[in-house]
Design an enzyme around this catalytic site. Sequence first.
Site, mmCIF file in Angstrom:
data_model
loop_
_atom_site.group_PDB
_atom_site.id
_atom_site.type_symbol
_atom_site.label_atom_id
_atom_site.label_comp_id
_atom_site.label_asym_id
_atom_site.label_seq_id
_atom_site.Cartn_x
_atom_site.Cartn_y
_atom_site.Cartn_z
ATOM 1 N N LYS A 192 3.018 28.219 43.886
ATOM 2 C CA LYS A 192 2.351 29.049 42.875
ATOM 3 C C LYS A 192 1.299 28.215 42.134
ATOM 4 O O LYS A 192 1.637 27.303 41.384
ATOM 5 C CB LYS A 192 3.349 29.600 41.860
ATOM 6 N N GLY A 244 3.538 20.038 35.232
ATOM 7 C CA GLY A 244 3.040 20.825 34.106
ATOM 8 C C GLY A 244 3.575 20.283 32.801
ATOM 9 O O GLY A 244 3.908 19.091 32.695
ATOM 10 N N SER A 245 3.716 21.153 31.833
ATOM 11 C CA SER A 245 4.111 20.696 30.497
ATOM 12 C C SER A 245 5.599 20.340 30.446
ATOM 13 O O SER A 245 6.418 20.893 31.189
ATOM 14 C CB SER A 245 3.808 21.780 29.474
ATOM 15 N N THR A 246 5.918 19.433 29.539
ATOM 16 C CA THR A 246 7.316 19.016 29.374
ATOM 17 C C THR A 246 8.176 20.201 28.941
ATOM 18 O O THR A 246 9.317 20.352 29.372
ATOM 19 C CB THR A 246 7.384 17.845 28.369
ATOM 20 N N GLU A 247 7.578 21.063 28.144
ATOM 21 C CA GLU A 247 8.316 22.227 27.654
ATOM 22 C C GLU A 247 8.778 23.127 28.815
ATOM 23 O O GLU A 247 9.947 23.524 28.895
ATOM 24 C CB GLU A 247 7.358 22.988 26.744
ATOM 25 N N GLY A 249 8.955 22.160 31.914
ATOM 26 C CA GLY A 249 9.855 21.318 32.712
ATOM 27 C C GLY A 249 11.295 21.460 32.219
ATOM 28 O O GLY A 249 12.237 21.581 33.011
ATOM 29 N N GLU A 266 7.089 16.464 37.223
ATOM 30 C CA GLU A 266 6.005 15.558 36.820
ATOM 31 C C GLU A 266 5.404 16.187 35.570
ATOM 32 O O GLU A 266 4.736 17.206 35.643
ATOM 33 C CB GLU A 266 4.992 15.436 37.958
HETATM 34 P P1 NAI Z 1 2.389 25.021 31.771
HETATM 35 O O1 NAI Z 1 3.425 23.973 31.931
HETATM 36 O O2 NAI Z 1 2.769 26.274 31.070
HETATM 37 O O3 NAI Z 1 1.860 25.472 33.202
HETATM 38 C C1 NAI Z 1 2.011 24.767 34.400
HETATM 39 C C2 NAI Z 1 2.427 25.711 35.511
HETATM 40 O O4 NAI Z 1 3.729 26.226 35.250
HETATM 41 C C3 NAI Z 1 1.534 26.930 35.686
HETATM 42 O O5 NAI Z 1 1.426 27.219 37.062
HETATM 43 C C4 NAI Z 1 2.310 28.029 34.983
HETATM 44 O O6 NAI Z 1 2.023 29.321 35.446
HETATM 45 C C5 NAI Z 1 3.724 27.662 35.320
HETATM 46 N N1 NAI Z 1 4.749 28.163 34.405
HETATM 47 C C6 NAI Z 1 4.619 28.467 33.091
HETATM 48 N N2 NAI Z 1 5.802 28.870 32.597
HETATM 49 C C7 NAI Z 1 6.705 28.807 33.598
HETATM 50 C C8 NAI Z 1 8.093 29.062 33.693
HETATM 51 N N3 NAI Z 1 8.803 29.454 32.653
HETATM 52 N N4 NAI Z 1 8.703 28.863 34.879
HETATM 53 C C9 NAI Z 1 8.005 28.421 35.937
HETATM 54 N N5 NAI Z 1 6.693 28.174 35.898
HETATM 55 C C10 NAI Z 1 6.035 28.355 34.750
HETATM 56 O O7 NAI Z 1 1.137 24.386 31.099
HETATM 57 P P2 NAI Z 1 -0.018 25.135 30.303
HETATM 58 O O8 NAI Z 1 0.510 26.193 29.392
HETATM 59 O O9 NAI Z 1 -1.011 25.556 31.287
HETATM 60 O O10 NAI Z 1 -0.571 23.957 29.394
HETATM 61 C C11 NAI Z 1 0.056 23.674 28.172
HETATM 62 C C12 NAI Z 1 0.095 22.207 27.901
HETATM 63 O O11 NAI Z 1 0.887 21.573 28.882
HETATM 64 C C13 NAI Z 1 -1.240 21.498 27.976
HETATM 65 O O12 NAI Z 1 -1.917 21.517 26.783
HETATM 66 C C14 NAI Z 1 -0.822 20.110 28.336
HETATM 67 O O13 NAI Z 1 -0.465 19.420 27.175
HETATM 68 C C15 NAI Z 1 0.405 20.305 29.178
HETATM 69 N N6 NAI Z 1 0.120 20.227 30.623
HETATM 70 C C16 NAI Z 1 0.462 19.099 31.264
HETATM 71 C C17 NAI Z 1 0.169 18.967 32.604
HETATM 72 C C18 NAI Z 1 0.524 17.727 33.334
HETATM 73 O O14 NAI Z 1 0.018 17.501 34.423
HETATM 74 N N7 NAI Z 1 1.401 16.918 32.826
HETATM 75 C C19 NAI Z 1 -0.535 19.991 33.342
HETATM 76 C C20 NAI Z 1 -0.798 21.181 32.588
HETATM 77 C C21 NAI Z 1 -0.499 21.258 31.266
#
Ligand code: NAI
Length: 794
Positions: A192, A244-247, A249, A266
């Site tokens: 996804k 993605g985000s720690t939250e 995760g 990650e």
């Molecule tokens: P996110 O963690 O919400 O999104 C990453 C992925 O997870 C997206 O594909 C999203 O659709 C999916 N996702 C969201 N909620 C989910 C759930 N409950 N279960 C499964 N998949 C889910 O990150 P977001 O909202 O785009 O960005 C927010 C903050 O997160 C950013 O400001 C940044 O600080 C951090 N972030 C860190 C990343 C990294 O590589 N460490 C990458 C993206 C964001």
Amino acid sequence: MSIAEKFVSMEYGPAPEDPKEAISWLERQHRRFDLFIGGVWKAPERGEYFDTFDPSNGEKLADVAQGSAGDIDAAVKAARAASDKWRSLTPHARARYLYALARLVQKHSRLLAVLETMDNGKPIRESRDIDIPLVARHFYYHAGWAQILPQEFPEHEPCGVVGQIIPWNFPLLMLAWKIAPALATGNTVVLKPAEFTPLTALLFAELCQEAGLPAGVVNIVTGDGSTGEALVKHPDIDKIAFTGSTEVGRAIRGATAASHKRLSLELGGKSPFIIFEDADLDSAVEGLVDGIWFNQGQVCCAGSRLLMQESIAEPLISKIRDRMSTLRIGAPLDKAIDIGAIVARVQLDRIQHMVEQGVAEGASCWQPNVALPARGLYFPPTLLSNVHPTSIVAQQEIFGPVLAAMTFRTPREAVELANNTVYGLASCVWSENVNVALHVAAQLKAGVVWVNCTNLFDAACGFGGYRESGYGREGGREGLLEYMEPKWLKHAPKLLVAKTEAVDESEHLAEARTPSVDRTVKLYIGGKQARPDSGYSFPVRAADGSLLGEAPLGNRKDIRNAVEAARKAEGWGKTTAHNRAQVLYYCAENLSLRRSETIHRLAAVVGEEQATREIDLGIERIFSYAAWADKFDGAVHNPPFRNIAIAMNEPIGTVGVICPSEVPLLGFLSLVMPLLAMGNAVVAVPSEKYPLITGDIYQIFDTSDLPGGAVNIVTGYVSQLLKTLAEHDDIDGIWVYGDDATVASAKAMSIGNLKQVWTNEGKTIDWFNPKVAEGRWFLEHATQVKNIWVPYGE
Ligand code: NAI
């Protein structure tokens, strides 16, 4: 501007990349994209689509399907149907598919780069020169692994069907990091993409068709967080890989706790960028440009915390400001642009808000005097100085072009500040003194350390975090292990545990007064025998039900004391491997000296035959890990830059262990010894059935020069102790041997600090069989890889 004027000003002219090919690709699809399931395009079940925009100008690029739980189900079924055939292909055939994908990425590299820039807003210079070449490199590298996999991993098999969820900051690169190792190891995939940046994944789906990849091997289901959630919760997924985000995760750890899905995470970072006074400051400033302004700072490993040695802070800040003033911000398709657009309005607002919070907390904010484009989502390069180490901008991920600067005086203070974060993804050290740089690198709690360089990546060098930056690695040999498991494990029988119910404490007291009691033990904390905080004991019975003795009833407080002692003993991880081997050999020697008395005592519970085997194999097992202590070496990679990357196997830190009940001594040794051999400190809960083994074990440790606190033992009921152990923020990892329910609760309770959890997944491990109960599989889980990149040449 005339040529003569340009010659004087050296001003760049516009150098726009032509988006024609990308636009005609979008037009060919009528700017509307369905889901890629089972090798064909399918309209989303609920007929819903969402918009994806070009953040540099706000123009809509396309409608993209919003995948539902039903669509995820269809994709998982397609992946499952393709699984057997894909995993039983010859290694060479799988290698060829991966090779074909690598070639196709190269063939379409410009289209992919332009599309990526349009969808994400990153400068074309980066998507063209960094993202896409690394994507191709990843497929090439893993085509190689597919070819040689059976020779290198004869005892492993693929996990099966893998669910992968990726973010928007490196859309195609994260896809490659996920899909290439999964396919190379024989898994099939449902991926996804992030909702802000789905387009290159959809173009990649076309490349899969072009490569003739069998239907269902790769499925791409677009959608938002709810689509990701449906994938995470699908019962027929064997592994989830998330970036993605720690939250989120944490939410995924919680949602997968009650299943046996493997998990790699990650997550975020707040990576330190340490500059010592003897660094080449101009190079360090250039490094900083790549460290924090690469991809607008929307990088999980961005060097977002600048730590400067106090003596150079002033000239350094002035150099940084000068350099910031020359950064060019604007349309990302312009080839001469350094900083492009922020991916989405919500992200721009988040950055703005965090900078305001930082300033409110006392930071001074400096931005160069640059004009931002009138349309689109832009944020200027920003320097926050005088940042307090506890300020929100020093602690939380901003994910934008914002640098938070602090000073330090000594290398020791630099390390303390650097490690003063819940994260541990990456770090940079700048010093011309290689001794200082490597000494500091060794002390940093981070999965990657770049010495005098920054943000370098290669498929051969594993990438991933310590602490709340997640667990598991992507890339390298270690990254492959995330997608495989030992062959025997899948078919291992379920563990049926005879439940020991925690009984009323007053009953224990009554029993403990029974005159036939002939033996008591104590807890073992910080190298000393300790009475339990509760003041209670619980009865230990022989196989015939008679009372053998009593064991202390450990509680929360005892676990906390044990963790504190273990933390203090982390120097064990810094002793030489030779020294650890010596201590382990000595333990084996001391166990063999006590062989007959230990057999005699253990036999009352497990019978003479098992007791004898446990001890004899136990001595052998300790010997094994003494042997491994100085042989489970890291690696030196030769990435395609003028660098070496030193991959070190480092201990995880303090690890909690719930030991098997039925095999009291050998089970304990099989789990604790690999952890000790690799330099971890341990808090162990020994067999519930025969906790009196603790007495024999601490006598061995006491006489074997093991430093106090390296192993701590708290006896009691797992149902009462596991919670404190799994929730404790000073525990870095937890190993749990138990039934399904115990394993699930350990995972669910570990989400606070996202500690690494390794379990038997409710299955039986035959502790008497060294082929399954000993060796690399244990050592791999007892360590985490840190890659230290060091450049060479002038
Ligand atoms: P996110 O963690 O919400 O999104 C990453 C992925 O997870 C997206 O594909 C999203 O659709 C999916 N996702 C969201 N909620 C989910 C759930 N409950 N279960 C499964 N998949 C889910 O990150 P977001 O909202 O785009 O960005 C927010 C903050 O997160 C950013 O400001 C940044 O600080 C951090 N972030 C860190 C990343 C990294 O590589 N460490 C990458 C993206 C964001």
